[in-house]
Design an enzyme around this catalytic site. Structure first.
Site, PDB file in Angstrom:
ATOM      1  N   SER A  38       0.812  -1.222   0.000  1.00 60.22           N
ATOM      2  CA  SER A  38       0.000   0.000   0.000  1.00 60.22           C
ATOM      3  C   SER A  38       0.843   1.269   0.000  1.00 60.22           C
ATOM      4  O   SER A  38       0.372   2.329  -0.420  1.00 60.22           O
ATOM      5  CB  SER A  38      -0.928   0.005   1.220  1.00 60.22           C
ATOM      6  N   GLY A  75      -1.898  -4.370   1.274  1.00 63.26           N
ATOM      7  CA  GLY A  75      -2.007  -5.561   2.102  1.00 63.26           C
ATOM      8  C   GLY A  75      -1.040  -6.663   1.770  1.00 63.26           C
ATOM      9  O   GLY A  75      -0.968  -7.664   2.493  1.00 63.26           O
ATOM     10  N   ASN A 106       4.043  -5.353   5.956  1.00 56.61           N
ATOM     11  CA  ASN A 106       2.888  -6.133   6.412  1.00 56.61           C
ATOM     12  C   ASN A 106       3.310  -7.419   7.113  1.00 56.61           C
ATOM     13  O   ASN A 106       2.609  -7.908   8.008  1.00 56.61           O
ATOM     14  CB  ASN A 106       1.956  -6.433   5.229  1.00 56.61           C
ATOM     15  N   ASP A 187      -4.384   6.777  10.264  1.00 61.34           N
ATOM     16  CA  ASP A 187      -4.039   5.432  10.740  1.00 61.34           C
ATOM     17  C   ASP A 187      -2.634   5.353  11.308  1.00 61.34           C
ATOM     18  O   ASP A 187      -2.223   4.335  11.875  1.00 61.34           O
ATOM     19  CB  ASP A 187      -4.224   4.398   9.633  1.00 61.34           C
ATOM     20  N   HIS A 190       0.216   5.174   6.920  1.00 60.09           N
ATOM     21  CA  HIS A 190       0.335   5.552   5.516  1.00 60.09           C
ATOM     22  C   HIS A 190       0.607   7.051   5.377  1.00 60.09           C
ATOM     23  O   HIS A 190       0.024   7.861   6.108  1.00 60.09           O
ATOM     24  CB  HIS A 190      -0.941   5.175   4.759  1.00 60.09           C
TER      25      HIS A 190
END
Length: 214
Positions: A38, A75, A106, A187, A190
């Protein structure tokens, strides 16, 4: 030079067995694949504001007419990246001049064994070696609240693999944006558009170096 002169020059080349130089504009433009998750896919950002379009715009402002292709899937773990590398490359119009490998974040967030991450990334780099495609390894840091032993093992993966494969290394993809006010989305992971610009400013010289243009 007029048309008659051009024709004469081409005829002269043919007579001595020479070939005219390639003039395809696409072949003269460096092609870069940003192969990641991402963070390269521009998660949470409007079209044109993510890493890929901003890196392309920055390179072109620096006089490098590169095309940067988005190979990021939100992801993705290193294992998922390994599984899709082949068909991603085979689906491109031509072999890229550089692949930026940005995977592993991730894996860390899921607490996967760094040995698995290293094995998957090693397989990715080995495939790119086999295809004779230069690589820029974009390193990642572990979250500071994790076990110190895990952090050390995870963060050692990227420089070790870059050295093993003779690849260029950018030590931390989020350098200058991680944990900085205004540089991260709600979040906390990002980058915002401002964060993307900071990331691109940091990594662009390494991209140029990996393309042998720096």
């Amino acid at each position: 030079m007029n048309r008659r002169s051009i024709a004469a020059a081409l005829l002269s080349m043919m007579l001595v067995g020479a070939s005219p130089p390639a003039t395809s504009p696409d072949s003269a433009r460096p092609l870069v694949l940003a192969f990641g998750d991402s963070l390269t896919a521009g998660y949470g950002l409007d079209q044109g504001l993510g890493f890929v379009p901003q890196l392309q715009a920055t390179l072109r402002r620096h006089g490098i007419a590169a095309t940067v292709v988005d190979g990021g899937v939100s992801g993705d773990t290193s294992e998922a990246g390994k599984a899709r590398l082949g068909w991603t490359l085979d689906g491109m119009e031509r072999k890229p001049d550089l692949v930026i490998v940005e995977l592993g974040a991730n894996d860390m967030l899921r607490g996967l064994d760094p040995k698995l991450t290293e094995a998957n990334l090693n397989a990715i780099l080995s495939d790119l070696d086999r295809r004779k495609i230069p690589v820029l390894v974009a390193g990642m840091r572990a979250a500071p609240n994790l076990d110190p032993a895990y952090i050390a093992r995870f963060e050692a993966i990227f420089p070790a693999l870059a050295k093993r494969h003779g690849a260029e290394l950018y030590p931390f993809f989020l350098e200058g944006a991680a944990a900085q006010p205004g540089m991260q989305q709600a979040d906390g992971m990002h980058p915002t558009f401002a964060g993307v610009k900071r990331i691109v400013t940091g990594i662009a010289p390494a991209v140029k170096q990996a393309l042998k243009l720096g």
